[in-house]
Structure formats: structure tokens, C-alpha cells
Design a protein around this motif. Structure first.
Motif, PDB file in Angstrom:
ATOM      1  N   TYR A   1      34.948  47.525  43.347  1.00 36.76           N
ATOM      2  CA  TYR A   1      35.199  47.029  41.989  1.00 36.76           C
ATOM      3  C   TYR A   1      36.625  47.358  41.542  1.00 36.76           C
ATOM      4  N   ASP A   2      37.059  48.586  41.791  1.00 37.74           N
ATOM      5  CA  ASP A   2      38.401  49.002  41.373  1.00 37.74           C
ATOM      6  C   ASP A   2      39.483  48.168  42.057  1.00 37.74           C
ATOM      7  N   GLU A   3      39.293  47.875  43.347  1.00 36.85           N
ATOM      8  CA  GLU A   3      40.303  47.087  44.068  1.00 36.85           C
ATOM      9  C   GLU A   3      40.340  45.654  43.542  1.00 36.85           C
ATOM     10  N   LEU A   4      39.186  45.094  43.248  1.00 35.28           N
ATOM     11  CA  LEU A   4      39.153  43.739  42.695  1.00 35.28           C
ATOM     12  C   LEU A   4      39.851  43.696  41.336  1.00 35.28           C
ATOM     13  N   GLN A   5      39.604  44.723  40.515  1.00 34.89           N
ATOM     14  CA  GLN A   5      40.262  44.793  39.207  1.00 34.89           C
ATOM     15  C   GLN A   5      41.771  44.903  39.358  1.00 34.89           C
ATOM     16  N   SER A   6      42.197  45.727  40.321  1.00 39.42           N
ATOM     17  CA  SER A   6      43.629  45.917  40.554  1.00 39.42           C
ATOM     18  C   SER A   6      44.292  44.619  41.010  1.00 39.42           C
TER      19      SER A   6
ATOM     20  N   ASN B   1      47.511  39.792  39.727  1.00 33.35           N
ATOM     21  CA  ASN B   1      47.521  38.329  39.678  1.00 33.35           C
ATOM     22  C   ASN B   1      47.723  37.822  38.252  1.00 33.35           C
ATOM     23  N   GLY B   2      48.217  38.726  37.388  1.00 36.27           N
ATOM     24  CA  GLY B   2      48.491  38.327  36.015  1.00 36.27           C
ATOM     25  C   GLY B   2      47.248  38.145  35.171  1.00 36.27           C
ATOM     26  N   GLY B   3      46.141  38.774  35.614  1.00 40.61           N
ATOM     27  CA  GLY B   3      44.906  38.676  34.850  1.00 40.61           C
ATOM     28  C   GLY B   3      44.085  37.447  35.175  1.00 40.61           C
ATOM     29  N   LYS B   4      44.597  36.606  36.077  1.00 43.69           N
ATOM     30  CA  LYS B   4      43.854  35.395  36.446  1.00 43.69           C
ATOM     31  C   LYS B   4      42.652  35.759  37.325  1.00 43.69           C
ATOM     32  N   THR B   5      41.579  35.014  37.158  1.00 47.39           N
ATOM     33  CA  THR B   5      40.378  35.250  37.956  1.00 47.39           C
ATOM     34  C   THR B   5      40.673  34.994  39.432  1.00 47.39           C
ATOM     35  N   LEU B   6      40.229  35.896  40.291  1.00 41.97           N
ATOM     36  CA  LEU B   6      40.445  35.736  41.726  1.00 41.97           C
ATOM     37  C   LEU B   6      39.590  34.595  42.255  1.00 41.97           C
ATOM     38  N   ASP B   7      40.118  33.882  43.250  1.00 38.07           N
ATOM     39  CA  ASP B   7      39.302  32.817  43.843  1.00 38.07           C
ATOM     40  C   ASP B   7      38.312  33.427  44.832  1.00 38.07           C
ATOM     41  N   GLN B   8      37.369  32.609  45.287  1.00 36.22           N
ATOM     42  CA  GLN B   8      36.283  33.098  46.139  1.00 36.22           C
ATOM     43  C   GLN B   8      36.790  33.707  47.429  1.00 36.22           C
ATOM     44  N   ASN B   9      37.823  33.122  48.019  1.00 36.32           N
ATOM     45  CA  ASN B   9      38.366  33.643  49.284  1.00 36.32           C
ATOM     46  C   ASN B   9      38.956  35.032  49.106  1.00 36.32           C
ATOM     47  N   GLU B  10      39.694  35.237  48.008  1.00 36.05           N
ATOM     48  CA  GLU B  10      40.279  36.550  47.735  1.00 36.05           C
ATOM     49  C   GLU B  10      39.185  37.599  47.546  1.00 36.05           C
ATOM     50  N   ILE B  11      38.139  37.222  46.830  1.00 41.18           N
ATOM     51  CA  ILE B  11      37.029  38.146  46.593  1.00 41.18           C
ATOM     52  C   ILE B  11      36.334  38.502  47.901  1.00 41.18           C
ATOM     53  N   MET B  12      36.090  37.495  48.747  1.00 42.26           N
ATOM     54  CA  MET B  12      35.361  37.723  49.998  1.00 42.26           C
ATOM     55  C   MET B  12      36.139  38.595  50.967  1.00 42.26           C
ATOM     56  N   VAL B  13      37.465  38.503  50.962  1.00 39.62           N
ATOM     57  CA  VAL B  13      38.276  39.355  51.841  1.00 39.62           C
ATOM     58  C   VAL B  13      38.063  40.824  51.485  1.00 39.62           C
TER      59      VAL B  13
END
Length: 251
Positions: free
Chosen positions: A139-144, A149-161
């Protein structure tokens, strides 16, 4: 000779009568905040009353305990020929799976619910505590990354990595514990952790294929397999219904 045999028989009978039954005690409490934030409102929970229940893996009740002063106690007997077994402890403010085995246990219902005090349960708690720690790191890494990313929601590929990295850490850790315990309930619990996200019976069968026969044939894994099969059968039956419901046997 008859006197000797009679004396031996009496001694055996006395020994059998003096054998203490295998018992377990569960002293329970709650870890629940006094109040909850729901939107803009604060809700006070009030006193915790009612009952806490033990249930088997099929949801059948085993025992119940009344909550008194926000505490409860279970006392039970395990037959000397009975192996330790999985059960659920269930209350209004939490539930969890643990192993019923002889000894003195403590249970704290909340998020998460923790039952410990015996060898297998203590190992399960330690393992799941580590797994939770990895979850927080994910969770912390995803938040970071989102902040970078300027607060933009991460795309699915970024999350899955990121998810795959931490999922791999958890699986390697749990798998190492499984290999040291593939003939007992801790190994079964490990297998369940590694396979809990299976979405179909075929997927679950593929995941558990390398596991020991003891684990594959355990009630916990078989109950999971049966559940997925029942869901698939229900879905198949629903798919066969005609749009106007003519083929629905319930009509």
C-alpha cells in the motif's frame, strides 16, 4: 495366575479411569474502537453484548459463549482419538479461523481477529502478521508512486507490477513454511493462504497439484474446492435459463 490377570485388568481399568481428558479453554475479549467515523458522523458502538460462537468449516455450530463485561470463555473437550481441527470463532465485531487443540488459548475479536496460545495457532498468527506487514508495504509503495505521478490514479499495469512483486514475497515466505509443515495443519493453512484467490475449481486444482496428499485431502482445501464447484454449477444452471424463464424449474 487368575489373580495376576485380575490384578492387571484392574490396574488397566484404574489407569483408563484416571486419564485426564484433553481440554481447551478460550478466554476472549474484543479490540473494537468505542466510536466509528462514518462519513461526517461519529457513531458510538455502545456495550458489546450477546454471544460469540464456534463453528466448524461448514458453518455448523460447535459451541456458544455469552459475552459478560465484554469478555467470554469457551471450555471444551477433545476426544483422545481426535486430531486438532480448524474452526471459526464468530462474533458481531469480528471472526477468524483457528485450530482447536488442547491447551489454553486467548482470542481477541476485531480487525484482525487473533487466536493464540498453542503451537500451531501461534505460528499462524506470526505468519499472518508478517503477511499483513507486506500488505502495508504494498500500500505504501502504491501511494508513493501515485504521489510521484502527480496524484494521478495509477493504471492497471503499474498496479500489477507492484502487486506482483509483493505477492511473490508473500508466496515465497508462506511456501517456505509449508515445505517444513506439509504433514500438519500449519501446512494446510499455508496452502489455503496461497490458494485462497483461486476463482475456479480448475484454478484451485492447478494451484494445489504440487502439495502433499495430506494437504490436498484436508477438509479445509476440500471445502474450498466444493464451494467453487457449487458456484460453478449454480452459474451453469442460471446460464441455461431462457430469457423468459420458461426453462426455470422453479416456475
Amino acid at each position: 495366575m487368575k489373580k495376576i490377570i485380575s490384578a492387571a485388568a484392574a490396574a488397566l481399568a484404574l489407569a483408563a479411569c484416571s486419564e485426564k481428558p484433553l481440554t481447551y479453554t478460550i478466554e476472549g475479549s474484543f479490540d473494537v474502537p468505542e466510536s466509528f467515523q462514518v462519513g461526517d458522523s461519529v457513531i458510538t458502538r455502545g456495550p458489546i453484548v450477546g454471544y460469540v460462537y464456534l463453528a466448524d468449516l461448514k458453518g455448523n455450530p460447535i459451541d456458544s459463549a455469552q459475552i459478560i463485561d465484554e469478555k467470554f470463555t469457551f471450555n471444551g473437550v477433545i476426544d483422545k482419538d481426535q486430531e486438532p481441527y480448524f474452526a471459526y470463532i464468530i462474533g458481531e465485531y469480528g471472526q477468524g479461523m483457528f485450530v482447536i487443540e488442547p491447551g489454553e488459548l486467548t482470542a481477541v475479536l476485531g480487525e484482525p481477529t487473533v487466536v493464540k496460545g498453542t503451537a500451531v495457532n501461534d505460528q499462524i498468527v506470526a505468519m499472518m502478521s508478517y503477511v499483513d506487514t507486506i500488505g502495508y508495504q504494498l500500500y505504501d509503495e502504491l501511494q508513493s508512486l501515485q504521489e510521484q505521478n502527480g496524484g494521478k490514479t495509477l493504471d492497471q499495469n503499474e498496479i500489477m507490477v507492484v502487486y506482483s512483486k509483493y505477492s511473490g514475497i508473500v508466496n515465497r515466505y508462506v511456501d517456505s513454511i509449508y515445505h517444513a509443515n506439509d504433514d500438519n495443519l500449519l501446512g494446510v493453512y499455508c496452502a489455503n493462504v496461497m490458494s485462497v484467490q483461486a476463482q475456479s475449481s480448475a484454478e484451485l486444482e492447478e494451484i494445489i497439484a504440487p502439495f502433499s496428499d495430506y494437504v490436498k485431502n484436508s477438509q479445509l482445501i476440500q471445502e474450498h474446492l466444493n464451494y467453487l464447484r457449487e458456484v460453478e454449477m449454480s452459474s451453469a444452471a442460471f446460464d441455461q435459463l431462457s430469457p423468459d424463464g420458461e426453462n426455470n424449474s422453479g416456475n
